[in-house]
Design a protein around this motif. Structure first.
Motif, mmCIF file in Angstrom:
data_model
loop_
_atom_site.group_PDB
_atom_site.id
_atom_site.type_symbol
_atom_site.label_atom_id
_atom_site.label_comp_id
_atom_site.label_asym_id
_atom_site.label_seq_id
_atom_site.Cartn_x
_atom_site.Cartn_y
_atom_site.Cartn_z
ATOM 1 N N VAL A 53 -21.425 -43.504 -2.835
ATOM 2 C CA VAL A 53 -23.015 -44.051 -2.749
ATOM 3 C C VAL A 53 -23.056 -44.925 -4.010
ATOM 4 C CG1 VAL A 53 -25.489 -43.510 -3.301
ATOM 5 C CG2 VAL A 53 -24.046 -41.840 -1.943
ATOM 6 N N LEU A 54 -23.277 -45.989 -3.784
ATOM 7 C CA LEU A 54 -23.533 -47.196 -4.782
ATOM 8 C C LEU A 54 -24.855 -47.157 -5.392
ATOM 9 C CD1 LEU A 54 -22.524 -50.188 -2.663
ATOM 10 C CD2 LEU A 54 -21.091 -49.172 -4.315
ATOM 11 N N PRO A 55 -24.961 -46.991 -6.719
ATOM 12 C CA PRO A 55 -26.259 -46.806 -7.280
ATOM 13 C C PRO A 55 -27.105 -48.064 -7.421
ATOM 14 C CG PRO A 55 -24.303 -45.955 -8.812
ATOM 15 C CD PRO A 55 -23.760 -46.641 -7.492
ATOM 16 N N ALA A 56 -28.428 -48.148 -7.340
ATOM 17 C CA ALA A 56 -29.179 -49.186 -7.283
ATOM 18 C C ALA A 56 -28.548 -50.281 -8.566
ATOM 19 C CB ALA A 56 -30.494 -48.826 -7.402
ATOM 20 N N ALA A 78 -18.005 -46.084 -12.965
ATOM 21 C CA ALA A 78 -19.435 -46.729 -12.443
ATOM 22 C C ALA A 78 -20.459 -45.474 -11.875
ATOM 23 C CB ALA A 78 -19.309 -47.764 -11.499
ATOM 24 N N THR A 79 -19.717 -44.379 -12.241
ATOM 25 C CA THR A 79 -20.586 -43.072 -11.837
ATOM 26 C C THR A 79 -20.688 -43.105 -10.186
ATOM 27 O OG1 THR A 79 -22.702 -43.937 -11.638
ATOM 28 C CG2 THR A 79 -21.781 -43.053 -13.922
ATOM 29 N N MET A 80 -19.813 -43.659 -9.581
ATOM 30 C CA MET A 80 -19.837 -43.559 -8.073
ATOM 31 C C MET A 80 -18.907 -42.147 -7.798
ATOM 32 S SD MET A 80 -19.966 -47.056 -6.329
ATOM 33 C CE MET A 80 -18.613 -47.788 -7.197
ATOM 34 N N GLN A 81 -19.460 -41.387 -6.792
ATOM 35 C CA GLN A 81 -18.931 -40.073 -6.398
ATOM 36 C C GLN A 81 -18.189 -40.341 -5.087
ATOM 37 O OE1 GLN A 81 -21.110 -36.765 -6.992
ATOM 38 N NE2 GLN A 81 -21.851 -37.053 -9.056
ATOM 39 N N TYR A 82 -17.017 -39.746 -4.909
ATOM 40 C CA TYR A 82 -16.497 -40.311 -3.497
ATOM 41 C C TYR A 82 -15.993 -38.688 -2.892
ATOM 42 C CZ TYR A 82 -15.145 -44.765 -5.763
ATOM 43 O OH TYR A 82 -15.330 -45.943 -6.350
ATOM 44 N N ASP A 83 -16.342 -38.847 -1.423
ATOM 45 C CA ASP A 83 -16.358 -37.433 -0.752
ATOM 46 C C ASP A 83 -15.576 -37.931 0.512
ATOM 47 O OD1 ASP A 83 -16.570 -35.044 0.108
ATOM 48 O OD2 ASP A 83 -18.485 -35.254 0.490
#
Length: 114
Positions: free
Chosen positions: A57-60, A34-39
């Motif tokens: 960050v959850l995309p809009a 879902a293109t979410m990046q985790y850090d």
């Protein structure tokens, strides 16, 4: 703990997802479909378990596997993470997020050189 790449299979009440993660040297970073990046960062306990915090960050407008409604703007989410010592042994681990529970199954893809 060795440095390695892991694939994580996620399921929630409203769907499934998959992500790729680097875990090593106290760092956990990754990306999902879902293109979410985790850090995140973690510490290893004496018993080999991992405890830390991961942010993403959850995309809009993103559809969430937890069933939570999509936001109208990008939203930063922090999740406390606790993984057992042998978290990639095929077991399903429930991760409680602010937007609902997610079940995760980790599989080691490759050990990385130290």
């Amino acid at each position: 703990m060795t440095k390695a790449l892991y694939v994580a299979y996620f399921t929630g009440v409203a769907g499934q997802s998959i992500g790729l993660f680097y875990i090593g040297d106290g760092t956990l970073v990754g990306v999902d479909v879902a293109t979410m990046q985790y850090d995140g960062a973690y510490q290893t306990a004496a018993d080999g378990s991992l405890e830390g915090v991961v942010e993403y960050v959850l995309p809009a407008g993103a559809s969430l596997i937890t069933g939570a409604p999509a936001g109208t703007a990008p939203t930063r989410v922090a999740v406390k993470l606790a993984l057992p010592a042998d978290f990639a042994d095929g077991r399903v681990i429930t991760i409680e997020t602010p937007l609902g529970p997610v079940n995760a199954k980790f599989e080691k893809v490759k050990d990385l050189p130290s």
